[in-house]
Design an enzyme around this catalytic site. Structure first.
Site, short mmCIF file in Angstrom:
data_model
loop_
_atom_site.label_atom_id
_atom_site.label_comp_id
_atom_site.label_asym_id
_atom_site.label_seq_id
_atom_site.Cartn_x
_atom_site.Cartn_y
_atom_site.Cartn_z
N TYR A 38 -32.28 64.88 63.70
CA TYR A 38 -31.17 65.35 64.52
C TYR A 38 -31.67 65.96 65.83
CZ TYR A 38 -28.34 65.11 60.24
OH TYR A 38 -27.66 64.71 59.11
N ARG A 224 -22.85 60.25 72.58
CA ARG A 224 -23.99 60.34 71.67
C ARG A 224 -23.78 59.34 70.55
NH1 ARG A 224 -23.22 63.47 66.94
NH2 ARG A 224 -25.45 63.81 66.85
N TYR A 317 -27.63 63.60 52.36
CA TYR A 317 -26.39 63.93 53.07
C TYR A 317 -25.66 62.66 53.49
CZ TYR A 317 -23.24 65.39 56.76
OH TYR A 317 -22.12 65.56 57.55
#
Ligand code: HEM
Length: 344
Positions: A38, A224, A317
């Site tokens: 991330y 993004r 996740y």
């Protein structure tokens, strides 16, 4: 007008969705490096190469008509997928204006908008819609402005109100989401709705992203990528319907993975709206089967390396830890070990 839409394809049950060779070529492959973590990966949402998914403010592609039909199906089943709190109606008009003007400007063969003062006339040829209405007068549309326009635009949409130095998710059209629920999140603030995400909070990503967004200017949108994995080309991977799609993860085999496993890429944009000062967050979903993806050798190599080195927390996740080894085995056949260059 020329109609190239895959009108009859489905995103559930028999899954007849497919990408044309041209769509595979323009697929927004999201990995600029051989590993992934991330980051605050935002860049100006400026017009890109002709034919790319960045060419226009909103990308309308061959799946348009079928995606809109899938949205109507999901909404008929569960009307709470579209919600707008009363104070967000003005932001809904802002968005209606933005989408109608962008579509009519960028795709004049499909959409047109004419105005005489507040009297607007909207034509959407692919969906067979011809609507005269009064801008800012809800009673002249069949439903609220936010629902009206997001039933005609691919991708999910959320509207964030800005107050108390925070963003509040207070409207949404969410029928093609990567396993999160609008009904659960509505009314939450930026850090609250991001709470389930591993690692990123500790890395300070959400603090920095929020600070950046609070200062977002009208006329200077950003974008993004986010990504995950989906078994079969299912748009509605919602928690509400997890019992229907979750079990499909257990049915993957080495023989079926190429056809059934899809990389799911979200092109997310963040756009400040003029009257309401809200931020709209369009989340546009692109699906590609592994079989189609490996036709580009540089994508196959890179995806293999990304999946192999991804931290377990992220694979868990994103919901594919169970099939990670199967994916690596499949993709490894397309990775000759050659070095890759930065970028796409
Ligand atoms: C995940 C919404 C902006 C980074 C999520 C989730 C939601 C969401 C609902 C899923 C959380 C869950 O598991 O329940 C939004 C909205 C935004 C926004 C409405 C608009 C204001 C951003 C920005 C960043 C960001 C600007 C920039 C860093 C992430 C990341 C994840 C995430 C890294 C985890 C995704 C994954 O691994 O699949 N977001 N987000 N978000 N968001 Fe946002």
């Amino acid at each position: 007008f020329k109609d190239d839409f895959f009108r009859d394809e489905t995103f559930f049950q028999d899954f007849t969705y497919k990408n044309s060779p041209a769509a595979v070529k323009r697929f927004p492959f999201p990995f600029p490096e051989d590993d992934y973590m991330y980051s605050v990966n935002m860049e100006p949402h400026t017009s890109g190469r002709p034919g790319s998914v960045f060419e226009h403010m909103f990308d309308v592609d061959e799946h348009y008509v079928a995606e809109m039909r899938d949205r109507a199906r999901v909404l008929a089943d569960d009307p709470l997928r579209c919600q707008s709190l009363p104070h967000m109606t003005l932001a809904g008009w802002d968005l209606l204006e933005l989408i109608m003007e962008s579509f009519a400007r960028d795709y004049p063969q499909w959409f047109s908008l004419s105005k005489e003062g507040d009297r607007w006339h909207w034509i959407n040829r692919p969906l067979g819609i011809d609507q005269s209405f009064t801008f800012m007068d809800e009673s002249t549309l069949p439903c609220g402005p936010f629902e009206y326009i997001t039933r005609q635009a691919q991708g999910d949409f959320t509207l964030q109100d800005q107050r108390e130095d925070n963003l509040w998710i207070e409207a949404g059209m969410v029928t093609s989401q990567a396993d999160w629920s609008l009904d659960f999140d509505i009314g939450m603030s930026f850090h609250e709705w991001h709470a389930p995400v591993p690692l990123a909070g500790k890395m300070g990503i959400f603090d920095r992203a929020l600070k950046f967004l609070l200062a977002l200017q009208h006329g200077a949108p950003v974008r993004r990528f986010n990504w995950t994995m989906t078994v079969d080309p299912l748009l509605d991977t919602s928690p509400e319907n997890y019992h229907k799609w979750g079990p499909s993860k257990t049915t993957m085999t080495p023989e079926t993975i190429g056809k059934r496993q899809h990389l799911r890429v979200e092109l997310q944009t963040l756009i400040r709206l003029p009257r309401s000062n809200a931020i709209v967050f369009p989340i546009r979903c692109y699906l590609i089967s592994f079989e189609d993806l490996v036709r580009q050798p540089k994508w196959a190599r890179r995806l293999h390396r990304v999946i192999k080195t991804l931290p377990d927390e992220l694979a868990t996740y994103k919901g594919f830890i169970r099939n990670r080894e199967l994916m690596i085995d499949y993709l490894s056949k397309f990775d000759d070990g050659a070095p890759t260059s930065p970028g796409w």
